[in-house]
Design a protein around this motif. Sequence first.
Motif, PDB file in Angstrom:
ATOM      1  N   LEU A 158       0.854  -1.184   0.000  1.00 13.79           N
ATOM      2  CA  LEU A 158       0.000   0.000   0.000  1.00 13.79           C
ATOM      3  C   LEU A 158       0.893   1.240   0.000  1.00 13.79           C
ATOM      4  O   LEU A 158       1.466   1.608   1.026  1.00 13.79           O
ATOM      5  CB  LEU A 158      -0.901   0.014   1.238  1.00 13.79           C
ATOM      6  CG  LEU A 158      -1.892   1.192   1.324  1.00 13.79           C
ATOM      7  CD1 LEU A 158      -2.895   1.150   0.184  1.00 13.79           C
ATOM      8  CD2 LEU A 158      -2.618   1.191   2.673  1.00 13.79           C
ATOM      9  N   PRO A 159       1.072   1.900  -1.147  1.00 17.01           N
ATOM     10  CA  PRO A 159       1.875   3.123  -1.188  1.00 17.01           C
ATOM     11  C   PRO A 159       1.206   4.238  -0.380  1.00 17.01           C
ATOM     12  O   PRO A 159      -0.020   4.412  -0.420  1.00 17.01           O
ATOM     13  CB  PRO A 159       1.912   3.478  -2.675  1.00 17.01           C
ATOM     14  CG  PRO A 159       1.622   2.187  -3.385  1.00 17.01           C
ATOM     15  CD  PRO A 159       0.646   1.486  -2.490  1.00 17.01           C
ATOM     16  N   ILE A 160       2.014   4.989   0.351  1.00 17.84           N
ATOM     17  CA  ILE A 160       1.519   6.047   1.222  1.00 17.84           C
ATOM     18  C   ILE A 160       2.356   7.303   1.015  1.00 17.84           C
ATOM     19  O   ILE A 160       3.462   7.259   0.470  1.00 17.84           O
ATOM     20  CB  ILE A 160       1.558   5.613   2.714  1.00 17.84           C
ATOM     21  CG1 ILE A 160       2.976   5.149   3.088  1.00 17.84           C
ATOM     22  CG2 ILE A 160       0.536   4.529   2.996  1.00 17.84           C
ATOM     23  CD1 ILE A 160       3.139   4.736   4.553  1.00 17.84           C
ATOM     24  N   TRP A 161       1.816   8.443   1.458  1.00 16.58           N
ATOM     25  CA  TRP A 161       2.596   9.690   1.472  1.00 16.58           C
ATOM     26  C   TRP A 161       2.263  10.472   2.718  1.00 16.58           C
ATOM     27  O   TRP A 161       1.269  10.197   3.384  1.00 16.58           O
ATOM     28  CB  TRP A 161       2.451  10.487   0.189  1.00 16.58           C
ATOM     29  CG  TRP A 161       1.052  10.786  -0.304  1.00 16.58           C
ATOM     30  CD1 TRP A 161      -0.130  10.201   0.073  1.00 16.58           C
ATOM     31  CD2 TRP A 161       0.708  11.726  -1.317  1.00 16.58           C
ATOM     32  NE1 TRP A 161      -1.177  10.722  -0.635  1.00 16.58           N
ATOM     33  CE2 TRP A 161      -0.701  11.660  -1.498  1.00 16.58           C
ATOM     34  CE3 TRP A 161       1.440  12.617  -2.098  1.00 16.58           C
ATOM     35  CZ2 TRP A 161      -1.374  12.458  -2.423  1.00 16.58           C
ATOM     36  CZ3 TRP A 161       0.767  13.413  -3.024  1.00 16.58           C
ATOM     37  CH2 TRP A 161      -0.614  13.328  -3.178  1.00 16.58           C
ATOM     38  N   MET A 162       3.102  11.448   3.048  1.00 16.96           N
ATOM     39  CA  MET A 162       3.109  12.023   4.393  1.00 16.96           C
ATOM     40  C   MET A 162       2.380  13.360   4.471  1.00 16.96           C
ATOM     41  O   MET A 162       2.523  14.213   3.583  1.00 16.96           O
ATOM     42  CB  MET A 162       4.547  12.181   4.876  1.00 16.96           C
ATOM     43  CG  MET A 162       4.681  12.660   6.321  1.00 16.96           C
ATOM     44  SD  MET A 162       6.398  12.652   6.904  1.00 16.96           S
ATOM     45  CE  MET A 162       6.587  10.938   7.404  1.00 16.96           C
ATOM     46  N   PHE A 163       1.636  13.511   5.565  1.00 22.06           N
ATOM     47  CA  PHE A 163       0.908  14.748   5.849  1.00 22.06           C
ATOM     48  C   PHE A 163       1.223  15.196   7.278  1.00 22.06           C
ATOM     49  O   PHE A 163       1.660  14.413   8.119  1.00 22.06           O
ATOM     50  CB  PHE A 163      -0.605  14.519   5.723  1.00 22.06           C
ATOM     51  CG  PHE A 163      -1.052  14.199   4.329  1.00 22.06           C
ATOM     52  CD1 PHE A 163      -1.614  15.178   3.520  1.00 22.06           C
ATOM     53  CD2 PHE A 163      -0.908  12.917   3.819  1.00 22.06           C
ATOM     54  CE1 PHE A 163      -2.016  14.882   2.228  1.00 22.06           C
ATOM     55  CE2 PHE A 163      -1.306  12.603   2.530  1.00 22.06           C
ATOM     56  CZ  PHE A 163      -1.870  13.593   1.735  1.00 22.06           C
ATOM     57  N   ARG A 164       0.960  16.469   7.533  1.00 22.35           N
ATOM     58  CA  ARG A 164       1.053  16.975   8.897  1.00 22.35           C
ATOM     59  C   ARG A 164      -0.234  16.638   9.663  1.00 22.35           C
ATOM     60  O   ARG A 164      -1.224  16.214   9.077  1.00 22.35           O
ATOM     61  CB  ARG A 164       1.312  18.481   8.885  1.00 22.35           C
ATOM     62  CG  ARG A 164       2.663  18.845   8.267  1.00 22.35           C
ATOM     63  CD  ARG A 164       2.999  20.310   8.446  1.00 22.35           C
ATOM     64  NE  ARG A 164       4.278  20.636   7.817  1.00 22.35           N
ATOM     65  CZ  ARG A 164       5.463  20.448   8.388  1.00 22.35           C
ATOM     66  NH1 ARG A 164       5.529  19.927   9.610  1.00 22.35           N
ATOM     67  NH2 ARG A 164       6.573  20.760   7.755  1.00 22.35           N
ATOM     68  N   GLU A 165      -0.186  16.838  10.960  1.00 24.19           N
ATOM     69  CA  GLU A 165      -1.321  16.493  11.816  1.00 24.19           C
ATOM     70  C   GLU A 165      -2.599  17.204  11.383  1.00 24.19           C
ATOM     71  O   GLU A 165      -3.710  16.670  11.504  1.00 24.19           O
ATOM     72  CB  GLU A 165      -1.004  16.837  13.272  1.00 24.19           C
ATOM     73  CG  GLU A 165      -1.879  16.157  14.302  1.00 24.19           C
ATOM     74  CD  GLU A 165      -1.575  14.680  14.456  1.00 24.19           C
ATOM     75  OE1 GLU A 165      -2.532  13.878  14.374  1.00 24.19           O
ATOM     76  OE2 GLU A 165      -0.395  14.315  14.653  1.00 24.19           O
ATOM     77  N   ASN A 166      -2.458  18.422  10.850  1.00 23.70           N
ATOM     78  CA  ASN A 166      -3.637  19.203  10.446  1.00 23.70           C
ATOM     79  C   ASN A 166      -4.135  18.851   9.047  1.00 23.70           C
ATOM     80  O   ASN A 166      -5.053  19.503   8.524  1.00 23.70           O
ATOM     81  CB  ASN A 166      -3.344  20.704  10.536  1.00 23.70           C
ATOM     82  CG  ASN A 166      -2.231  21.141   9.600  1.00 23.70           C
ATOM     83  OD1 ASN A 166      -1.729  20.356   8.794  1.00 23.70           O
ATOM     84  ND2 ASN A 166      -1.831  22.398   9.704  1.00 23.70           N
ATOM     85  N   GLY A 167      -3.522  17.858   8.418  1.00 24.91           N
ATOM     86  CA  GLY A 167      -3.981  17.405   7.112  1.00 24.91           C
ATOM     87  C   GLY A 167      -3.278  18.038   5.931  1.00 24.91           C
ATOM     88  O   GLY A 167      -3.534  17.654   4.773  1.00 24.91           O
ATOM     89  N   THR A 168      -2.392  19.005   6.154  1.00 28.01           N
ATOM     90  CA  THR A 168      -1.670  19.623   5.038  1.00 28.01           C
ATOM     91  C   THR A 168      -0.509  18.727   4.613  1.00 28.01           C
ATOM     92  O   THR A 168       0.068  17.990   5.420  1.00 28.01           O
ATOM     93  CB  THR A 168      -1.126  21.006   5.429  1.00 28.01           C
ATOM     94  OG1 THR A 168      -0.248  20.859   6.559  1.00 28.01           O
ATOM     95  CG2 THR A 168      -2.252  21.955   5.781  1.00 28.01           C
TER      96      THR A 168
END
Length: 444
Positions: A95-105
């Motif tokens: 499952l490829p994933i990518w990174m976000f900050r806690e606030n969703g940005t």
Amino acid sequence: MKDYLRKHPQVRTIRVAAADLNGQARGKRIPARYADKAVKDGTRFPFSVLSLDIWGEDIDDSPMVFEQGDQDGVLKPTERGFMPMPWLEAPTALLPIWMFRENGTPYEGDPRHALNAVVKQYKKRGLTPVVAMELEFFLIDDSGKTLQVPSSPRSGKRRKAAETLSIRALDAFDTFFTDLYDACEAMDIPADTSTSETGLGQFEVNLMHCDDALRAADDAWLFKMLVKGLARRHGFAASFMAKPYKEYSGSGLHTHFSVLDEAGDNIFDSGGPKGTAALKHAVAGCLAAMSDSTLVFAPHENSYERLVPDKHAPTAICWGYENRTAAVRIPAGSPAARRIEHRVAGGDVNPYLMLATILGAALIGMEDEMEPPSPVTGNAYAMDLPQIPATWDAAIEAFEHSDMLSRFLPKELIRNFVLTKRQEMHYIAELTPEERVELYLDTV
């Protein structure tokens, strides 16, 4: 995404993985029974993981580690969803994933987000890049002290010579390539033509053109992972390192791209062989950014062994029509398919960073209506032309202080990449040539 696991009940574990700045897959193994949580809530690991060095070590002076408490990011599935991992013995899904900050940005240090931001700039202007990539790699027997071509599964012999466009070389590894194409079908990677190349045990596979640049970069990243994993199942190694053999040409990752307008027309198509003003502006942007962006195209110490004259890799900052000695080539063919081929990158690149840089530079060229120098004819190696940086440290310096790249690459990504490369340069200087080859053989 959940339907995939329901349709494949044999899957026992999943891998969740994101690409770090070096293009390494970073993530976790999760039992399949807990996959729904990874899909719904995402998974977490530190922001700093996306800028580890090539050994997987923290960056000593990174502000993200101790200074900021090594905070977690939230990693969410990309639109790609689950896919099989045919190189593993047990039934497993990736499952490829990518990174976000806690606030969703989006986290600006994530190379996939960097590419997505560039693509959005095209979309704002009603434009869509169409991308195809050519990936070269070596099949290698690394079981002894000296690297060599693997024995053919068919004949048991080693062909210790370059066999350019040799059907015999392809047939010698037919079982591997048959499995590779079957795996590409299973993973929905659009693998097209394969050829044998000029290096020892070197091959190239072309990925079909795609009007989704993010998906094209995904395909290249996944393809590299697949080739390396599948080769090990066949008893040898596959490597995308730029130059495993000093006496032979290295591996490139050539990128072809055109741009469509809102009507679906190619804005590079003039109806003739020369292309439009937009094509020339895009070429000019790529050339203007080339020195500053060399670190993206040649990110490792070994990368610079490939960028030498007369070895099928460009060294001069120039362009030409149907000229493979130039860094940027305009291929011949139907005007409707008029496109730019960017030839600088090695096989060892991060496809997301590479594509973000090429497309970002081209867009600036078009926006600023830059004009390129005259196209070169003949042998660019023999001409007095501006040169691509020839050393790793020069490339790091140019990348760090580039005004042009800062127009489309996030400042945090630029900082993290520079810190990563400086740390690698420091520690790689302590290695022997044999240790350097061993390092890069499996990692890049």
